[in-house]
Write an enzyme that holds these catalytic residues in place. Sequence first.
Site, short mmCIF file in Angstrom:
data_model
loop_
_atom_site.label_atom_id
_atom_site.label_comp_id
_atom_site.label_asym_id
_atom_site.label_seq_id
_atom_site.Cartn_x
_atom_site.Cartn_y
_atom_site.Cartn_z
N HIS A 165 0.84 -1.20 0.00
CA HIS A 165 0.00 0.00 0.00
C HIS A 165 0.88 1.25 0.00
O HIS A 165 0.58 2.22 -0.68
CB HIS A 165 -0.89 0.03 1.26
CG HIS A 165 -1.99 -1.00 1.23
ND1 HIS A 165 -3.32 -0.68 1.38
CD2 HIS A 165 -1.95 -2.34 1.06
CE1 HIS A 165 -4.05 -1.78 1.31
NE2 HIS A 165 -3.24 -2.80 1.13
N GLN A 168 13.59 -4.50 -5.69
CA GLN A 168 12.90 -5.25 -6.75
C GLN A 168 12.82 -4.55 -8.10
O GLN A 168 12.99 -5.18 -9.14
CB GLN A 168 11.49 -5.65 -6.27
CG GLN A 168 10.75 -6.51 -7.29
CD GLN A 168 9.60 -7.25 -6.69
OE1 GLN A 168 9.78 -8.02 -5.77
NE2 GLN A 168 8.41 -7.02 -7.20
N HIS A 209 4.16 -13.99 -6.45
CA HIS A 209 2.85 -14.29 -5.83
C HIS A 209 1.75 -13.46 -6.50
O HIS A 209 0.60 -13.59 -6.13
CB HIS A 209 2.92 -13.99 -4.33
CG HIS A 209 2.94 -12.52 -4.02
ND1 HIS A 209 3.86 -11.65 -4.59
CD2 HIS A 209 2.17 -11.75 -3.22
CE1 HIS A 209 3.63 -10.41 -4.14
NE2 HIS A 209 2.62 -10.46 -3.30
N TRP A 216 -0.41 -6.95 -6.92
CA TRP A 216 -0.57 -6.05 -8.07
C TRP A 216 0.67 -5.21 -8.32
O TRP A 216 1.04 -4.94 -9.47
CB TRP A 216 -1.82 -5.17 -7.92
CG TRP A 216 -2.08 -4.34 -9.14
CD1 TRP A 216 -2.10 -2.99 -9.23
CD2 TRP A 216 -2.33 -4.82 -10.49
NE1 TRP A 216 -2.36 -2.58 -10.52
CE2 TRP A 216 -2.50 -3.69 -11.32
CE3 TRP A 216 -2.41 -6.09 -11.07
CZ2 TRP A 216 -2.75 -3.80 -12.69
CZ3 TRP A 216 -2.66 -6.19 -12.44
CH2 TRP A 216 -2.83 -5.06 -13.23
N SER A 265 3.85 -6.08 -7.76
CA SER A 265 4.82 -6.95 -8.43
C SER A 265 4.38 -7.23 -9.87
O SER A 265 5.21 -7.26 -10.79
CB SER A 265 4.98 -8.27 -7.67
OG SER A 265 5.55 -8.02 -6.41
N GLU A 297 5.05 -4.17 -11.94
CA GLU A 297 6.50 -3.96 -12.11
C GLU A 297 7.05 -4.92 -13.17
O GLU A 297 7.82 -4.51 -14.05
CB GLU A 297 7.21 -4.13 -10.76
CG GLU A 297 6.92 -2.97 -9.80
CD GLU A 297 7.11 -3.29 -8.31
OE1 GLU A 297 6.72 -2.46 -7.48
OE2 GLU A 297 7.61 -4.37 -7.98
N GLY A 349 -6.65 -13.47 -2.18
CA GLY A 349 -7.16 -12.14 -2.57
C GLY A 349 -7.07 -11.89 -4.06
O GLY A 349 -7.37 -12.77 -4.88
N ASP A 350 -6.63 -10.67 -4.44
CA ASP A 350 -6.57 -10.31 -5.86
C ASP A 350 -5.49 -11.08 -6.60
O ASP A 350 -5.48 -11.09 -7.84
CB ASP A 350 -6.33 -8.79 -6.01
CG ASP A 350 -4.97 -8.36 -5.48
OD1 ASP A 350 -4.55 -8.87 -4.42
OD2 ASP A 350 -4.32 -7.52 -6.13
N GLN A 351 -4.58 -11.73 -5.87
CA GLN A 351 -3.48 -12.43 -6.55
C GLN A 351 -4.00 -13.51 -7.51
O GLN A 351 -3.41 -13.76 -8.56
CB GLN A 351 -2.53 -13.05 -5.52
CG GLN A 351 -1.85 -12.02 -4.63
CD GLN A 351 -1.37 -12.58 -3.31
OE1 GLN A 351 -1.23 -13.79 -3.14
NE2 GLN A 351 -1.13 -11.71 -2.34
#
Length: 481
Positions: A19, A347, A362, A365, A367, A370, A385-387
Amino acid sequence: MGSEAPIHVLLVSFPAQGHINPLLRLGKWLAAKGLFVTFVTTEDVGKDMRASNSITDKSVTPVGDGFLKFEFFDEYLKPDDPIKKSLNTLTADVELVGKKFISQMIKRYEATNTPISCIINNPFYPWVVDVASDHGIPSALLWIQSAAVFSAYYHYFHKLVPFPSETEPYIDVQLPSILLKYNEIPDFLHPSSPFPFFGTLILEQFKNLSKPFCVLVDSFEELEHDSINNLSNSIPIRSIGPLFKNDTKTTSTTNISGNFFKPDDSIIEWLHSRPSASVVYISFGSIVHLPQKQVDEIAYGLINSQVSFLWVLKPPHKNLEVQPHVLPNGFIEETSEKGKVVQWSPQEQVLAHPSVACFVTHCGWNSSMEALSLGVPVLTFPAWGDQVTNTKFLVDVFGIGVRLGYSQAENKMVTRDEVKRLLLEATKGSKAEELKKNALRWKMAAEAAVADGGSSQRNLHAFVEDINNLAHNIPTKSLPF
Ligand code: UDP
């Protein structure tokens, strides 16, 4: 800067790495454009941010044409506080303390003639927009997941399409832009989710969506055209991503980051020593903690495939009561020629490095964006979740990934043989070439979106114009609503 005092914008972030990174990237961009930005999060993570970066509490740093300042608040009531007895959840506790802190800040800045003109929050702190509206201050939401995921929550909240339920757990969900299988929706919305609490918390933001004058999303029009276009019929949405590209583009003079850990210094040097497109980068973000048995299988998959790798094996998140991972006996020695294990990496720099071939992720969002915007193919290993939804998009829609792992809800182990097979598939041969070609196309599209005149740049400039107009009580013509 003109002679007038800069417009003051307050950013309030939920205290998680995923976040803080995008909201801080937005804050740096706004500051670079001449605004005075105060960034607020909790003292709990503030301690880590100050220890790992050149950040000091309350000091003002010039960034481009403007300024950036950090403030942190202690989110916990004292254990013996009498109010604590009447609260039954941790979030009620933070909400109470946070609301009071932000209200006091607003009054303090008003009194010192640097009033706050706009407040921006990210999800999980839905109460921030209430504080803003109580004080008559315009607010905006930075949605830090994909537009498609926003659309899923929006459709669920407004009951616009059927979703899996206790009685019908396996139905598909038809969103305007895509058909998602029951196990491809953000899984906090599924009746069998082990973490329904997070679904409830995210949906809180949708209860008061009429309050923010704008919903900013860290995505770009070319990437999520259908979802963004459809949402724009109902909400004032503006796509402004990838924010990390804006960030590096406009703030080269400053090196402010919100990392909770210091990245290992030797990583980039080590990458320089590796052949081009040879290294598999492995990281599961800042929270996910894989079962030890799965870590063992990945370790043996790496040994058996003989690929070169950089693996972020971070200590467990401090709020998780789990044991740190251990690598198989002799793993470090056996792989020392080709591999490197670290606790935290820079990263963005890693993914931008020419030695990196692909990314085992994983699918958080940040990652995902990016990787996609730096042209790096992915092997998806979602947890929750959103993953799981991001996996669907990375593999089937954006065409830059292959599926490797299962979500925690599916509770299946990936064996060392599968790890080896898929690592080789993603690094060598025709599939690897196809993934790379697609990833490079998205990289170019992302660069175009944040370039001058690009879709995200236009939206960011329009947003700054809105803030300016609202601060000076000028009608906001540029607003979509
Ligand atoms: N990150 C990093 N170094 C690491 C691992 C992660 O800088 O070793 C950053 C990553 O670049 C991203 C953020 O941490 O910006 C993680 O956010 P994401 O949404 O991917 O996952 P989350 O941690 O929220 O699950």
